[in-house]
Design a protein around this motif. Structure first.
Motif, PDB file in Angstrom:
ATOM      1  N   ILE A   1      -2.044  -4.891   9.821  1.00  0.00           N
ATOM      2  CA  ILE A   1      -1.344  -4.119  10.857  1.00  0.00           C
ATOM      3  C   ILE A   1      -2.155  -2.914  11.342  1.00  0.00           C
ATOM      4  O   ILE A   1      -2.278  -2.651  12.534  1.00  0.00           O
TER       5      ILE A   1
ATOM      6  N   VAL B   1      -3.609  -2.091   5.796  1.00  0.00           N
ATOM      7  CA  VAL B   1      -2.144  -2.157   5.691  1.00  0.00           C
ATOM      8  C   VAL B   1      -1.661  -3.556   6.095  1.00  0.00           C
ATOM      9  O   VAL B   1      -2.043  -4.079   7.147  1.00  0.00           O
TER      10      VAL B   1
ATOM     11  N   VAL C   1       5.826  -9.630  11.062  1.00  0.00           N
ATOM     12  CA  VAL C   1       5.431  -8.555  11.994  1.00  0.00           C
ATOM     13  C   VAL C   1       5.948  -8.906  13.383  1.00  0.00           C
ATOM     14  O   VAL C   1       6.559  -8.077  14.071  1.00  0.00           O
TER      15      VAL C   1
ATOM     16  N   PRO D   1       1.970  -6.447   5.834  1.00  0.00           N
ATOM     17  CA  PRO D   1       3.388  -6.573   5.459  1.00  0.00           C
ATOM     18  C   PRO D   1       3.455  -6.985   3.991  1.00  0.00           C
ATOM     19  O   PRO D   1       2.605  -7.751   3.526  1.00  0.00           O
ATOM     20  N   GLN D   2       4.436  -6.469   3.276  1.00  0.00           N
ATOM     21  CA  GLN D   2       4.574  -6.801   1.838  1.00  0.00           C
ATOM     22  C   GLN D   2       4.708  -8.298   1.616  1.00  0.00           C
ATOM     23  O   GLN D   2       4.271  -8.835   0.606  1.00  0.00           O
TER      24      GLN D   2
ATOM     25  N   ILE E   1       5.874  -2.488   4.036  1.00  0.00           N
ATOM     26  CA  ILE E   1       4.420  -2.667   4.137  1.00  0.00           C
ATOM     27  C   ILE E   1       3.733  -2.220   2.851  1.00  0.00           C
ATOM     28  O   ILE E   1       4.338  -1.571   1.995  1.00  0.00           O
TER      29      ILE E   1
ATOM     30  N   MET F   1       2.826   2.717  11.058  1.00  0.00           N
ATOM     31  CA  MET F   1       3.390   2.331   9.759  1.00  0.00           C
ATOM     32  C   MET F   1       4.876   2.687   9.697  1.00  0.00           C
ATOM     33  O   MET F   1       5.701   1.890   9.233  1.00  0.00           O
TER      34      MET F   1
ATOM     35  N   GLU G   1       8.185   0.192   9.141  1.00  0.00           N
ATOM     36  CA  GLU G   1       9.080   0.424   7.988  1.00  0.00           C
ATOM     37  C   GLU G   1      10.487   0.778   8.444  1.00  0.00           C
ATOM     38  O   GLU G   1      11.463   0.273   7.896  1.00  0.00           O
TER      39      GLU G   1
ATOM     40  N   THR H   1      -0.429  -1.085   1.159  1.00  0.00           N
ATOM     41  CA  THR H   1      -1.816  -0.731   1.467  1.00  0.00           C
ATOM     42  C   THR H   1      -2.724  -1.323   0.404  1.00  0.00           C
ATOM     43  O   THR H   1      -2.481  -1.169  -0.788  1.00  0.00           O
TER      44      THR H   1
END
Length: 409
Positions: A50, A101, A111, A103-104, A93, A83, A87, A95
């Motif tokens: 991202i 960065v 996204v 997405p988890q 998200i 960011m 969120e 890092t």
């Protein structure tokens, strides 16, 4: 309240549309594909890098050309704001290494889904399968767009966010450059950037699929060092790729017409030549009655051994206790500077981004509005802006898109 048309449903286009709608304008987002965010879907190997969580000031250092032009864009919409946007709109998200960065979930589709949710919430009208043929201008003022199907859509403001020429299968066919030229804008020369290289050596096919970590790569032309960096690379059936080489391609783009370039890989950058020589000597002593080809297993990945033995000039069958000091020292030099010849860049279909685009001299950096046509704005990769890998190119898209949408009155 203005009628706004955004051409292009990628990162810059979606962010521009969201921002313009948030300002209370009536916004139509036109996308020629069957869905939004086709290029976002494949970025970061399908995970979508991202942005980058570095200090905002550091963003400029990773922009290859025209970084000063982005001052207003990066400070109006910083990487931290991007960011926060994701969120606060329900996308967790994380890092990773290099402050990248993601997405988890590791899914770029999340996204796109987040952006679509916000577009809907802000009341943006999304028209898919809608290809723009040309911009309609009267007396130096934008009046709307003519679609390929013959219909005319009226607008007081138009944002061109059509992307570049890279990954043509995602619809990035350079339409925005044509629109810009037709209304009097200069488009600088276009090159594939963040792109793999082809090499002259035929044995490269033997190394296909081999990834090297923690190596140093140096690229030179007639003894002049053009690039020197440490990291990860990949061998392909045609040449070399991976993070180190993709970044290198943006650094040596000016040499596209001056190929070939000389490349060398330091396979053991942590060791000086003398230390490496001692290490090899130790390996040889442990294997003194073995053949050379069987005494270097610990030094290299298995795929690389036949190639490096061939290039060393030492017979694979030779017993290591028969290898001369000169042969061993030449072998050390080979390991410290494994040679390749870069013959050319791969084409736009394999380039992550396009270098070149609408000249930033003809665009207001504080608003992204054209200095030639009133009410016409540009955002994202269609502009002559490009950056290194690590989330920086998407940050350019978010920031310029946001600024364009935010600047509409």
């Amino acid at each position: 309240m203005s009628k706004v048309i955004v051409i292009g449903g990628g990162a810059a286009g979606m962010f521009a549309a969201i921002q313009a709608a948030e300002q209370g304008h009536s916004v139509v987002l036109l996308e020629k594909n069957e869905k939004l965010g086709k290029k976002i879907y494949i970025t970061g190997k399908g995970r979508c890098n991202i942005t980058n969580a570095c200090d905002t000031e550091e963003l400029f250092q990773n922009v290859m050309r025209n970084s000063k032009f982005l001052y207003s864009a990066f400070y109006t919409c910083s990487n931290y704001q991007v960011m926060d946007f994701f969120e606060s709109n329900g996308l967790p998200i994380k890092t990773e290494r290099g402050e990248r960065v993601f997405p988890q979930s590791d899914h770029s589709s999340d996204v796109i889904a987040t952006l679509q949710r916000v577009l809907k919430k802000q009341g943006v009208t999304v028209q898919l399968h809608s290809e723009v043929k040309k911009l309609k201008i009267e007396d130096g003022q934008i009046k709307g767009v003519l679609l390929k199907n013959g219909s005319f859509l009226e607008a007081e403001r138009v944002i061109v966010a059509t992307g570049g020429c890279s990954y043509i299968t995602t619809g990035s066919t350079g339409d925005g450059y044509r629109f810009a030229r037709e209304v009097g804008h200069t488009v600088t020369e276009l090159y594939p950037a963040l792109v793999p290289f082809e090499t002259e050596e035929s044995w490269i096919k033997e190394l296909q699929g081999l990834s090297l970590k923690n190596v140093s790569v140096k690229i030179e032309k007639n003894g002049k060092v053009l690039y020197d960096a440490f990291g990860e690379m990949l061998f392909t059936h045609y040449g070399v790729s991976g993070p180190l080489l993709l970044s290198a391609s943006s650094m040596v783009n000016d040499y596209a017409d001056k190929m070939p370039l000389q490349m060398s890989i330091d396979l053991k950058p942590a060791l000086e030549e003398e230390q490496l020589d001692k290490r090899i000597l130790r390996d040889f002593e442990e294997n003194q009655n073995r053949q050379f080809k069987n005494a270097v297993q610990k030094l290299f990945p298995a795929k690389m051994i036949p190639v490096i033995i061939r290039l060393s000039g030492i017979s694979p069958e030779k017993k290591v206790n028969e290898i001369t000091k000169e042969e061993r020292q030449q072998f050390v030099k080979l390991i410290k500077a494994f040679p390749l010849t870069l013959s050319r860049f791969r084409d736009f279909n394999e380039a992550i981004i396009t270098r070149g685009g609408v000249s930033v001299k003809e665009v207001n950096p504080s608003t992204m509005e054209s200095k030639i046509v009133k009410g016409l704005y540009f955002a994202g990769e269609v502009l002559d802006l490009d950056a290194l890998t690590g989330g920086f190119n998407l940050q350019i898209a978010w920031s310029t898109g946001y600024l364009a949408g935010n600047s509409i009155e």
